[in-house]
Every structure is written in C-alpha cells, then in structure tokens.
Design a protein around this motif. Structure first.
Motif, mmCIF file in Angstrom:
data_model
loop_
_atom_site.group_PDB
_atom_site.id
_atom_site.type_symbol
_atom_site.label_atom_id
_atom_site.label_comp_id
_atom_site.label_asym_id
_atom_site.label_seq_id
_atom_site.Cartn_x
_atom_site.Cartn_y
_atom_site.Cartn_z
ATOM 1 N N GLY A 190 39.859 41.726 22.126
ATOM 2 C CA GLY A 190 40.221 43.128 22.311
ATOM 3 C C GLY A 190 39.388 43.846 23.364
ATOM 4 N N ASP A 191 38.412 43.153 23.944
ATOM 5 C CA ASP A 191 37.585 43.778 24.981
ATOM 6 C C ASP A 191 38.346 43.794 26.303
ATOM 7 O OD1 ASP A 191 35.565 44.084 23.174
ATOM 8 O OD2 ASP A 191 34.584 42.176 23.699
ATOM 9 N N SER A 192 38.065 44.827 27.068
ATOM 10 C CA SER A 192 38.740 44.936 28.357
ATOM 11 C C SER A 192 38.001 44.111 29.420
ATOM 12 C CB SER A 192 38.766 46.417 28.734
ATOM 13 O OG SER A 192 39.116 46.547 30.058
ATOM 14 N N CYS A 193 38.773 43.407 30.249
ATOM 15 C CA CYS A 193 38.130 42.650 31.337
ATOM 16 C C CYS A 193 39.023 42.720 32.575
ATOM 17 C CB CYS A 193 37.893 41.203 30.908
ATOM 18 S SG CYS A 193 39.408 40.331 30.562
ATOM 19 N N HIS A 194 38.467 42.348 33.702
ATOM 20 C CA HIS A 194 39.245 42.354 34.932
ATOM 21 C C HIS A 194 39.772 40.958 35.216
ATOM 22 C CE1 HIS A 194 37.076 46.164 35.537
ATOM 23 N NE2 HIS A 194 38.195 46.498 36.168
ATOM 24 N N VAL A 195 41.020 40.898 35.653
ATOM 25 C CA VAL A 195 41.626 39.595 35.954
ATOM 26 C C VAL A 195 42.398 39.666 37.272
ATOM 27 C CG1 VAL A 195 41.914 38.885 33.526
ATOM 28 C CG2 VAL A 195 43.755 40.120 34.684
ATOM 29 N N SER A 196 42.662 38.479 37.827
ATOM 30 C CA SER A 196 43.490 38.395 39.027
ATOM 31 C C SER A 196 44.928 38.734 38.637
ATOM 32 C CB SER A 196 43.417 36.963 39.588
ATOM 33 O OG SER A 196 44.548 36.694 40.372
ATOM 34 N N LEU A 197 45.542 39.605 39.397
ATOM 35 C CA LEU A 197 46.909 40.045 39.096
ATOM 36 C C LEU A 197 47.873 38.860 39.145
ATOM 37 C CD1 LEU A 197 48.115 42.823 38.533
ATOM 38 C CD2 LEU A 197 48.591 43.048 40.972
ATOM 39 N N GLU A 198 47.681 37.965 40.119
ATOM 40 C CA GLU A 198 48.616 36.853 40.296
ATOM 41 C C GLU A 198 48.417 35.745 39.293
ATOM 42 O OE1 GLU A 198 48.580 35.613 44.437
ATOM 43 O OE2 GLU A 198 49.388 37.584 44.985
ATOM 44 N N GLY A 200 46.059 35.728 36.606
ATOM 45 C CA GLY A 200 45.582 36.107 35.280
ATOM 46 C C GLY A 200 44.176 35.594 34.988
ATOM 47 N N HIS A 201 43.553 34.939 35.959
ATOM 48 C CA HIS A 201 42.206 34.407 35.729
ATOM 49 C C HIS A 201 41.167 35.518 35.859
ATOM 50 C CE1 HIS A 201 44.104 30.415 36.884
ATOM 51 N NE2 HIS A 201 43.688 30.273 35.642
ATOM 52 N N PRO A 202 40.065 35.400 35.076
ATOM 53 C CA PRO A 202 39.049 36.456 35.120
ATOM 54 C C PRO A 202 38.367 36.557 36.492
ATOM 55 C CG PRO A 202 38.390 34.667 33.647
ATOM 56 C CD PRO A 202 39.766 34.345 34.117
ATOM 57 N N VAL A 203 37.962 37.784 36.816
ATOM 58 C CA VAL A 203 37.211 37.998 38.067
ATOM 59 C C VAL A 203 35.921 38.720 37.684
ATOM 60 C CG1 VAL A 203 39.291 38.173 39.492
ATOM 61 C CG2 VAL A 203 38.324 40.238 38.475
ATOM 62 N N SER A 204 34.899 38.591 38.503
ATOM 63 C CA SER A 204 33.678 39.343 38.218
ATOM 64 C C SER A 204 33.174 40.013 39.488
ATOM 65 C CB SER A 204 32.616 38.422 37.621
ATOM 66 O OG SER A 204 32.350 37.389 38.521
ATOM 67 N N TRP A 205 32.592 41.198 39.299
ATOM 68 C CA TRP A 205 32.101 41.952 40.454
ATOM 69 C C TRP A 205 30.832 41.275 40.960
ATOM 70 C CZ3 TRP A 205 34.317 45.293 43.518
ATOM 71 C CH2 TRP A 205 33.528 45.969 44.449
ATOM 72 N N THR A 206 30.801 40.954 42.220
ATOM 73 C CA THR A 206 29.681 40.209 42.781
ATOM 74 C C THR A 206 29.140 40.969 43.984
ATOM 75 O OG1 THR A 206 30.829 38.215 42.131
ATOM 76 C CG2 THR A 206 29.039 37.925 43.677
ATOM 77 N N LYS A 207 27.830 41.081 44.025
ATOM 78 C CA LYS A 207 27.200 41.795 45.147
ATOM 79 C C LYS A 207 25.998 40.967 45.559
ATOM 80 C CE LYS A 207 25.305 46.352 46.118
ATOM 81 N NZ LYS A 207 25.012 47.660 45.524
#
Ligand code: ME8
Length: 593
Positions: A190-198, A200-207
């Motif tokens: 139920g936690d919100s996460c960011h994924v690739s729109l195409e 559906g794989h998870p993405v992470s913010w990288t700097k």
C-alpha cells in the motif's frame, strides 16, 4: 505533484569533438542500394544480435531475435558462400545494477549468476541451430580492453566531462527516465512508489557526480546520417520514429556511476571511484567481437547489421551512433528492428508467469518447426501473439500437408516407380505459351507457376534485404500451394507410365514439381536447415548444388541441360514433417489443467 526532473550539469561543456562532424559528409552516406558504402563493404557481412541480460532465463523473444539474425546470415552465406565472408555474433550482457541486484536477490555472487544464465543462452542457441561465429560475454578480458580503449578515445577527443547528474534511474531498463515517463503507484503493502510508465518497473531518484558524454552535440550529425541514408534503420516506421525523437532536445548522457553504488562493471580508466555505464559497456561488444582495438576491426565495421528489438532502439539508433561518431567511426551500416511477442494477448513477464520457455517449444515442435513458426509468424512492424494452437495449425498445414504432401506426391513409389528425377519433355511443355499441337499439354496456369517459381529467389532476396523474412516465407508458401494445384490439376496418379502418350507428360509433371521443390528446399535453408537438407537430399541435390548462385530453375524449359534429369532420388523416404495434431496429447492436457 510530481517533481520536475532537472538535469543539472555542473561541468563546463566544451566545444571540442565537433570537428568529427565533418565525417558525416554526405558522400559517405549515399542512399542507393549500390552506393559507395556497398562498394566498401564488398563481399563481407557482419550480423549481430543484442547481447542479453543474464538476470533471467532466455524466452522466445530472445530466441526470435537470434533466429532473425541467423536467417539473415544463412541467407547471406547462400549468396556469398565463402566461409570467411560472414561474421555473426551474439552473447550475454553481464554487468550493471540489474545483474548486481539480481545476484544479490538470488544469494549468488554476480559471477555465479552470470556463468549459470549465460550458459543457458549458449545452450539454447546451440540447440536452436543459431550459427553464430562468436558468443561474447561482457565479463571477458578482451571486452574490458575494448571498452576502456573506447572510453580513452572519447576522453581524448574532449567528449567526456564530470558533472552532477540527477534523475529517475530505472535499474530494470538500465537508464534514466524523463519525468514524463515516470508515474506514482501503490506497491503490495500500500506504500506509494515511483515506477516507469511503460514497463511498470520501480525507479529511484539518483543524484551523483558522473562522467557525462556530450550527446547534445550529435543531434544534427545524427539527423544528417538518417536523412542521407533512408535505409539505415528498417522497417521504415522505426527510421521515422528516430528522426522524430531527434526533433526534440537531446540532453547530454551520464556514462558512469559511482563504484560505491555500482561495483559490478568495468572501472573508468584512471578513476576507480567510477564504473562505466552498462549501456556504453554493452554496445562496445559489437566492436570487441571484430577485434577492436586491433586494426582488423576496420574491415568489418562498415559491414555491420544490428538486429534488435524495438525496446532498445534509442540505445542503438541514437546513443550508439553518437558514441561511434565521437570515437571517429561511422554509424552502423544497418539497424534492423523487430517488434515483440506477446502471449495470449499479454506482455510476457515473470510476474505474470506467462513466459514461454523456448526449449520446451523446440522439443514439442522440433527445431525446424519452431524456427519456421517464429520466422513465418513474426512480423517486424508490429507485435505478434503466441499461443500453442497457432503453432500446430501453421506447421501442420504448411510443412506437413502442403510441403511434405507435395514431396510425397512426386516421389512415392507408386507414382515415381523408378525413383529418379524424370525427363522434361519440351513438346509437352513448350517454352512459348499458347502453342497448340497434339502433344502440348501445358495450360496457362502452368506457365503462371513457372513464372512464379522462377522469380521467387529474387523476391525472397528482396524480402530479406528489407528485413521482411515472414514475407519471404509467405511467398514460398504461396508457390508451394500453386505447385500442389499444378499436381492436382494434372493428377499424375491417373497417368500411366506404360502409355507412350501419357509417359512423357507424366515425367514432365513430376520433373516440374521436383524442380519447384528444389527451389523451395534451397530457399528454406536459412529458416529450416535440417528440413531443407532432408528435402534436398531426397531430391538428390548434392551439397555443392545448394547455393543461390547455382539455383537455376527448370533449365530444360529455357533450352539448357538439366543436371538432375535422370538422377537417382535420395534413399531417405520418411515423412518430411510429421503432423503434430495427432501427437498433441500434451496440448489437450495443458488446456484441461
Ligand atoms: O536489452 N519479443 O537485453 P535484454 C521479441 N542487454 N523480442 C524480445 C522480447 C519479446 N517479448 N523480449 C526481449 C537488453 N526481446 C540489453 C541489450 S545490446 C548491446 C544490450 C529481445 O535481455 C529483443 O531483441 O532485455 C530485445 O531488444 C532484447 O531481447 C532485449 O534483451
């Protein structure tokens, strides 16, 4: 609200490297089929498949790519038989975050995972008859040397600088995604996460501070290359798509990661704190296998044709040509792109549990059967759907019934009791249509058949050149149907060898049908090598008579001697391709469960 992804480049973009744009002078990219570049290429040809990730076992999509490349390469060998003229590489892509994470998840050292899965690809390709001349693993020393050399060239030409790079990184796709391609989703807890729109794989913010490649400098050279060579990317819709992408801004590209984050890869030369970006690493495989950085690679590089899936078009049609231009080389000669296989209407994925195991398919349908199915049904321009009944239906109708039936009709003992290639009678089948006379038996449709089969090798070659192998098979299949119609029309089983009136015509009907079969067998070699061998052996065609150069159809009709006339047929009388639907208890069972 979604955060706007910004690329902050703290390094100072310089201007060097632009001189190489002169390289793109139009004369290097003549557009005609026999342009200057073809002259340079001469008889050589180099085909490549993508190198496949070793995070999971191979599936039918991977096999499909390898089969397309294999068929192109085998067809090329039939045209230019010298063994030294063709190279064909495949292999496995073993570095990067994706593999590092997959190994950790499996509790394995990365090398163990790579050895295990790379061996599965190698084994599958061997079983499927993929006739590659090299299988590269990116963990090999020869490859590290090539990648580091390539890196050194880019650096020396001022095309790399250090800067802060930030954005959404997708480990599964091994690339940064623009904000527009990222969405928010709830995970299983139920936690919100960011994924690739195409995907559906998870993405992470990288700097991170990385090395960055001056990709932005290459937008215009890439446009010039593609506009000057309309066949560079085939089929055409993919060529158009790339040109459209190039209408937009082309930001510089991060080409390294901090080794503390990504240790599983090739270190940046002279800076162990950074690991080379896996896509740069992977793309250089195409140079490694032709001997780069040794001078030998220079005579092969201009002959390169990449076969890839549409998912990796951007990497091959934008990043790779730009990197090559940056290193002072030409873009690839051809990029052949194919679409994807879905399964029962759905994308193939481990999480959906619908991945089709190619080795099971090779067992069920035979190697030749499954090769034929994928290449006959796979259409590069759009996605194709896989299901078992489709395979059975196609193979039974085209290989077992139409082709196998035709061979049987012309070679069975009761029709061809002497077991030879019968004599062609020119008075029964004169070369000029419309002649009348007591012994003329050929009809207008028979001339249409001769014309269709005579032009078939050229048509097939054109389809191969345009990367439309399914159309080549469609054309062969249509001629097989026409030949069956010819046999049906003249019903040789109703003619009598003892009758002086029937015998010359009976021999002619069989001769024409066997000549058609010889053409089909020759043209099917790139797709169904064993079945074609069986067919040609049954016709008594020797190994040196199977090239496209020697393929002279129905010479007697054109007034030339025929080397096969009177020759004994081969001894093998078994079925060319046994029907599958009689032996498909497994299919019924699979449906009940
Ligand atoms: O992208 N249908 O590797 P990968 C047809 N390592 N073909 C398919 C397919 C499908 N459903 N799924 C995959 C990588 N493919 C990189 C490539 S190259 C320098 C590095 C095929 O294991 C297709 O050719 O994800 C696709 O491009 C390729 O497998 C991707 O394989």
């Amino acid at each position: 609200m979604l955060r706007i992804s910004v690329l902050r480049l703290l390094g100072r973009p310089g201007t060097s490297g632009v001189s190489l744009l002169e390289y793109i002078s139009s004369r290097h990219y003549s557009s005609g089929p026999l342009g200057a570049r073809d002259d340079i290429r001469g008889a050589r040809a180099f085909f490549t498949t993508p190198i496949f990730y070793v995070n999971a076992a191979p599936h039918i999509g991977h096999l499909y790519s390898a089969l397309l490349a294999d068929a192109l390469c085998r067809h090329r060998r039939l045209r230019v038989p010298s063994a030294a003229a063709t190279r064909f590489s495949t292999g496995t892509d073993e570095h990067g975050l994706k593999i590092q994470q997959a190994a950790a998840a499996a509790g394995l050292a990365p090398t163990e995972l790579c050895d295990r899965v790379s061996a599965q690809f190698r084994q599958l390709f061997r079983e499927a008859g993929i006739s590659s001349t090299d299988f590269i693993r990116t963990t090999e020393t020869r490859h590290r040397i090539a990648v580091q050399h390539f890196w050194g060239l880019l650096k020396a030409r001022g095309l790399l600088y250090k800067g802060l790079y930030e954005g959404w990184y997708c480990a599964s796709e091994e690339c940064f995604l623009p904000e527009a391609k990222v969405t928010r989703q709830s995970d299983s807890s139920g936690d919100s996460c960011h994924v690739s729109l195409e995907s559906g794989h998870p993405v992470s913010w990288t700097k991170e501070e990385n090395y960055i490649f001056r990709l932005s400098q290459f937008r215009e050279p890439l446009q010039r290359w593609l506009r000057g060579d309309p066949q560079a990317i085939a089929p055409e819709p993919f060529h158009r798509a790339v040109l459209q992408w190039l209408e937009e801004e082309l930001p510089d590209l991060s080409v390294s990661r901090k080794s503390s984050h990504l240790h599983w890869g090739i270190p940046v030369p002279g800076d162990d704190s950074q690991t080379i970006y896996v896509w740069l690493d992977a793309l250089v495989n195409y140079l490694t296998v032709i001997g780069y950085p040794n001078a030998e690679f220079k005579s092969w590089w201009p002959t390169t044709s990449h076969i890839i899936g549409k998912d990796i078009l951007k990497f091959h049609a934008i990043y790779w040509p730009a990197l090559l231009l940056g290193a002072g080389m030409s873009p690839p000669h051809r990029i052949y792109v194919h679409s994807h296989w879905t399964v029962c209407g759905q994308k193939m994925s481990k999480s959906l549990g619908n991945v089709v195991d190619p080795r099971t398919c090779l067992d069920r349908y035979t190697v030749d059967g499954f090769r034929y199915f994928l290449l006959r049904q796979g259409v590069p321009n759009w996605d194709c759907d896989y299901y078992d009944e489709k395979v059975v239906k196609l193979l039974d109708s085209e290989l077992a019934d139409a082709l196998g039936g035709l061979l049987n009709r012309c070679t069975a003992k009761r029709i061809n009791p002497s077991g030879t290639y019968p004599v062609f009678c020119t008075t029964c089948f004169p070369s000029e249509p419309g002649l009348v006379g007591p012994s003329v038996r050929a009809q207008a449709e028979d001339y249409a058949l001769v014309n269709a089969v005579a032009t078939l090798p050229r048509q097939v070659a054109d389809h191969y050149d345009n990367f439309q192998i399914y159309k080549a098979l469609e054309a062969v299949s249509s001629c097989v149907r026409q030949t069956n119609g010819f046999v049906q029309r003249h019903a040789p089983w109703r003619l009598n060898w003892e009758s002086p009136v029937d015998a010359p015509w009976l021999g002619t009907v069989l001769h024409v049908a066997l000549e058609c079969l010889r053409v089909f067998g020759t043209l099917l070699q790139p797709v169904t090598p064993s079945l074609a061998d069986k067919l040609l052996s049954r016709l008594g065609v020797s190994a040196t008579e199977r090239g496209l150069g020697e393929l002279c159809f129905l010479p007697r009709f054109y007034g030339h001697p025929c080397p096969f006339e009177g020759r004994r047929l081969g001894p093998e009388t078994g079925l060319l391709f046994p029907r599958l639907d009689q032996s498909r208890a497994w299919l019924v069972k699979a449906h009940r469960t």
